[in-house]
Design a protein around this motif. Structure first.
Motif, mmCIF file in Angstrom:
data_model
loop_
_atom_site.group_PDB
_atom_site.id
_atom_site.type_symbol
_atom_site.label_atom_id
_atom_site.label_comp_id
_atom_site.label_asym_id
_atom_site.label_seq_id
_atom_site.Cartn_x
_atom_site.Cartn_y
_atom_site.Cartn_z
ATOM 1 N N UNK A 126 0.848 -1.197 0.000
ATOM 2 C CA UNK A 126 0.000 0.000 0.000
ATOM 3 C C UNK A 126 0.882 1.245 0.000
ATOM 4 N N UNK A 127 1.920 1.238 0.829
ATOM 5 C CA UNK A 127 2.823 2.384 0.898
ATOM 6 C C UNK A 127 3.566 2.583 -0.419
ATOM 7 N N UNK A 128 4.023 1.507 -1.037
ATOM 8 C CA UNK A 128 4.697 1.628 -2.342
ATOM 9 C C UNK A 128 3.777 2.287 -3.374
ATOM 10 N N UNK A 129 2.510 1.911 -3.352
ATOM 11 C CA UNK A 129 1.540 2.515 -4.276
ATOM 12 C C UNK A 129 1.407 4.015 -4.009
ATOM 13 N N UNK A 143 12.397 5.321 2.492
ATOM 14 C CA UNK A 143 11.593 4.413 3.316
ATOM 15 C C UNK A 143 12.250 3.042 3.335
ATOM 16 N N UNK A 144 12.339 2.478 4.526
ATOM 17 C CA UNK A 144 12.748 1.086 4.667
ATOM 18 C C UNK A 144 11.452 0.278 4.732
ATOM 19 N N UNK A 145 11.106 -0.382 3.641
ATOM 20 C CA UNK A 145 9.832 -1.098 3.544
ATOM 21 C C UNK A 145 9.791 -2.358 4.402
ATOM 22 N N UNK A 151 7.326 2.108 7.912
ATOM 23 C CA UNK A 151 6.087 1.881 7.156
ATOM 24 C C UNK A 151 4.895 2.483 7.902
ATOM 25 N N UNK A 152 4.849 2.286 9.216
ATOM 26 C CA UNK A 152 3.707 2.818 9.971
ATOM 27 C C UNK A 152 3.729 4.348 10.030
#
Length: 192
Positions: A126-129, A143-145, A151-152
């Motif tokens: 979701x974050x990548x999108x 960002x470190x996925x 991520x949060x």
């Protein structure tokens, strides 16, 4: 530490970036002092009032930010970009004669870096999108996925959530609890 306080209608977390437009003399003076003294300021969510109002109440938990870029904008205003460094608790605050809020604040404990459990495996996607959006790309955030904290934090800033919910997520000190709440909120958004 004694710092200027900038109440906004949005939240920023450590590692997050937000562009701001400054036009009020109190904030231009604040910017000048921050750059001269190599100091940051605290962004906190407005509780009541308006960003441009003289009287506003705000939450006691915010984020210490530093100015990473500034320029004159086409509309004649001063534009700055700030990056969150650490969450803080405002222990005392007061308003100067020019309307600038100042306060005593202390850094909150650094949240632990944690791997994302498999139960939350969809959240990095979701974050990548969200990071594919040109406005987000322009901010140049890293960002470190694989880090639950990163991520949060970014999902808290970027998802279309109620401001008080974002504040609640900011105040959490456990990244896994924050991911759990974000997952609940995403499921509620999907259900409409």
């Amino acid at each position: 530490m004694k710092v200027p306080i900038f109440p906004l209608s949005s939240v920023v977390l450590p590692g997050g970036r937000i562009p701001l437009q400054l036009f009020e003399p109190r904030y231009i003076d604040m910017l000048t002092r921050c750059l001269k003294d190599d100091q940051g300021f605290v962004i906190t969510l407005l509780r009541d009032g308006a960003e441009t109002g003289r009287v506003a109440s705000f939450y006691e938990t915010g984020t210490y930010v530093r100015i990473i870029d500034f320029q004159q904008l086409e509309n004649g205003l001063l534009g700055i970009t700030v990056e969150g460094e650490a969450k803080v608790s405002i222990t005392q605050s007061w308003r100067q004669d020019d309307g600038l809020n100042l306060g005593e604040s202390e850094f909150l404990p650094v949240e632990p870096a944690e791997k994302i459990p498999t139960v939350f495996h969809e959240l990095p996607s979701v974050l990548r999108a969200l990071f594919r959006h040109p406005v987000i790309q322009e901010l140049g955030m890293n960002v470190d996925y694989e880090d639950a904290r990163d991520v949060s934090w970014r999902l808290t800033e970027l998802l279309p959530l109620d401001k008080q919910e974002k504040q609640h997520l900011l105040e959490m000190q456990d990244p896994l609890a924050r991911l759990s709440r974000l997952q609940e909120l995403l499921e509620a958004l999907e259900e409409g």
